[in-house]
Scaffold this motif. Structure first.
Motif, mmCIF file in Angstrom:
data_model
loop_
_atom_site.group_PDB
_atom_site.id
_atom_site.type_symbol
_atom_site.label_atom_id
_atom_site.label_comp_id
_atom_site.label_asym_id
_atom_site.label_seq_id
_atom_site.Cartn_x
_atom_site.Cartn_y
_atom_site.Cartn_z
ATOM 1 N N GLU A 43 0.815 -1.219 0.000
ATOM 2 C CA GLU A 43 0.000 0.000 0.000
ATOM 3 C C GLU A 43 0.843 1.261 0.000
ATOM 4 N N MET A 79 3.254 -0.605 -10.402
ATOM 5 C CA MET A 79 1.817 -0.850 -10.400
ATOM 6 C C MET A 79 1.597 -2.334 -10.114
ATOM 7 N N ALA A 117 -3.094 8.929 -9.508
ATOM 8 C CA ALA A 117 -1.750 8.951 -8.920
ATOM 9 C C ALA A 117 -0.738 8.282 -9.848
ATOM 10 N N LEU A 118 -1.159 7.228 -10.534
ATOM 11 C CA LEU A 118 -0.284 6.582 -11.520
ATOM 12 C C LEU A 118 0.076 7.551 -12.638
ATOM 13 N N SER A 171 3.223 0.873 -3.889
ATOM 14 C CA SER A 171 2.701 0.511 -5.204
ATOM 15 C C SER A 171 1.315 1.131 -5.379
ATOM 16 N N LEU A 172 0.901 1.220 -6.620
ATOM 17 C CA LEU A 172 -0.429 1.719 -6.956
ATOM 18 C C LEU A 172 -1.125 0.678 -7.826
ATOM 19 N N SER A 173 -2.455 0.656 -7.774
ATOM 20 C CA SER A 173 -3.211 -0.330 -8.536
ATOM 21 C C SER A 173 -4.201 0.340 -9.479
ATOM 22 N N GLU A 179 -6.189 6.038 -7.292
ATOM 23 C CA GLU A 179 -4.870 5.477 -7.568
ATOM 24 C C GLU A 179 -4.514 5.586 -9.054
#
Length: 390
Positions: free
Chosen positions: A114, A246, A129-130, A117-119, A126
């Protein structure tokens, strides 16, 4: 008039509310956010081809279009035996004869996941944010990007692999468009030996060719142990360095459902029959990611299967009210179906009991998926007719 409570504002919940209203039932939908999020088209947010607003539909507009009641207030407790739902505000809902549970799933949490990384399949924020992190790397002009997904040994259907491939190939196309692809190292990672095997052997061969053509590296077949700010650690002692990670973690049952008293699978999903009924709990149904998906090993939780479940449950509830012994099952509609976008084209993926296939669709495939996104939004709002079976 009988009253139906739908818990969840995703694909399963929204479809259930729409089709229950077609049966002229009194329907209330409860969601923890005020918009319906079209996850399949969120893959273009990281590259700036879409925004969060582009892939979101306000739930109040859907409620107005179809005539269901809307409550935006997270569920904090479900007492299945008493048919009682408690919301974050303290409000208690206990006057409904039927409850459709469509609250989705939660994610298996790995160390550092958490924080580092981002999903693309997590909270909608998210995806934005990516985009911000990718844009920062583009401004820098070089970097290392790692994208992948995890598995759940207790339930192989709770894996989201397709979106990871899509975002990765879209980023490759995006960087090529900027003329800086050679300055970036792109790597796909997953703990299983053959990620994407659900699509079938022919699809795996084609995927391998796509990775080679795009010069995307692979780190597969080794368990992930932790995420760090600058990379991913694996069980074999290696580290994959990454400036942007990711990761789509596999799903597990929702924590609210765990305390509901409903029967659960080993992975925490609600055990139902093929009609999405729950043994011992008359009037309560579970659909979408919340339900434990029956079927073969290659089965996968997908939006179109969730919507089939939703339409079936609307029919089954209405028939139950009329004391008519007629039910619809989702089993005959169980398949893997998607258009896997690459930013400059796509591949049509289909899998059923007869096997799988992947058909390349250069250029036109990208615009087909774009068109589906437009169709999804406008057909949900009732602005255009629904196509049969969709």
């Amino acid at each position: 008039m009988k009253k139906v409570l739908v818990l969840g504002g995703g694909f399963a919940g929204v479809e259930a509310a729409i089709y229950l209203r077609k049966q002229e039932l009194e329907v209330t939908l409860v969601s923890d956010r005020d918009f319906f999020y079209i996850y399949p088209t969120s893959i273009w947010i990281p590259t700036g081809e879409a925004t969060m607003e582009d892939v979101s539909v306000p739930l109040d507009e859907l409620a107005f279009a179809h005539g269901f009641q809307l409550i935006v207030d997270p569920v904090t407790a479900l007492d299945a035996k008493a048919k009682k739902v408690t919301l974050q505000s303290g409000r208690v809902l206990d006057e409904y004869e039927y409850i459709v549970v469509a609250m989705g799933q939660e994610k298996i949490k790995l160390e550092g996941m958490e924080a580092h990384s981002l999903s693309i399949c997590g909270k909608p924020e998210e995806a934005t944010a990516l985009h911000e992190k990718l844009d920062a790397l583009v401004q820098k002009g070089h970097g290392k990007i790692a994208m992948g997904f995890g598995g759940n040994p207790k339930d192989t259907s709770a894996v989201r692999g397709g979106p990871a491939f899509e975002v990765l190939f879209n980023v490759d196309t995006y960087l090529k468009g900027k003329g800086i692809r050679d300055n970036f190292e792109l790597t796909f990672f997953a703990p299983m030996e053959k990620p994407g095997q659900k699509m079938g052997d022919k699809a795996l061969v084609m995927m391998d060719k796509m990775f080679k053509m795009t010069h995307i590296n692979k780190k597969i077949g080794v368990k992930i142990t932790a995420f760090e700010e600058d990379g991913i650690l694996f069980e074999d002692g290696t580290k994959l360095e990454s400036d942007l990670t990711m990761f789509i973690s596999a799903g597990v049952g929702h924590s609210i459902i765990a305390e509901s008293g409903l029967p659960l699978s080993d992975a925490g999903f609600v055990v139902t029959n093929e009609y999405n009924e729950i043994e011992g709990f008359e009037g309560i149904y579970a659909i979408g990611d919340t339900a434990s998906l029956m079927g073969p090993e290659w089965r996968a939780k997908q939006g179109h299967v969730a919507e089939v479940m939703a339409r079936n449950v609307a029919y089954n509830i209405f028939q139950h009210m009329q004391r008519i012994d007629s039910k619809h099952s989702y089993m005959e509609h169980l398949n893997i179906l998607c258009v896997m976008d690459t930013g400059n084209g796509a591949a049509f993926v289909y899998r059923d009991n007869k096997g799988g296939k992947m058909i390349p669709m250069p250029i036109v495939g990208h615009w087909m998926k774009k068109g589906w996104g437009w169709y999804c939004r406008n057909s949900k709002l009732g602005k255009i007719p629904r196509l049969p079976g969709m």
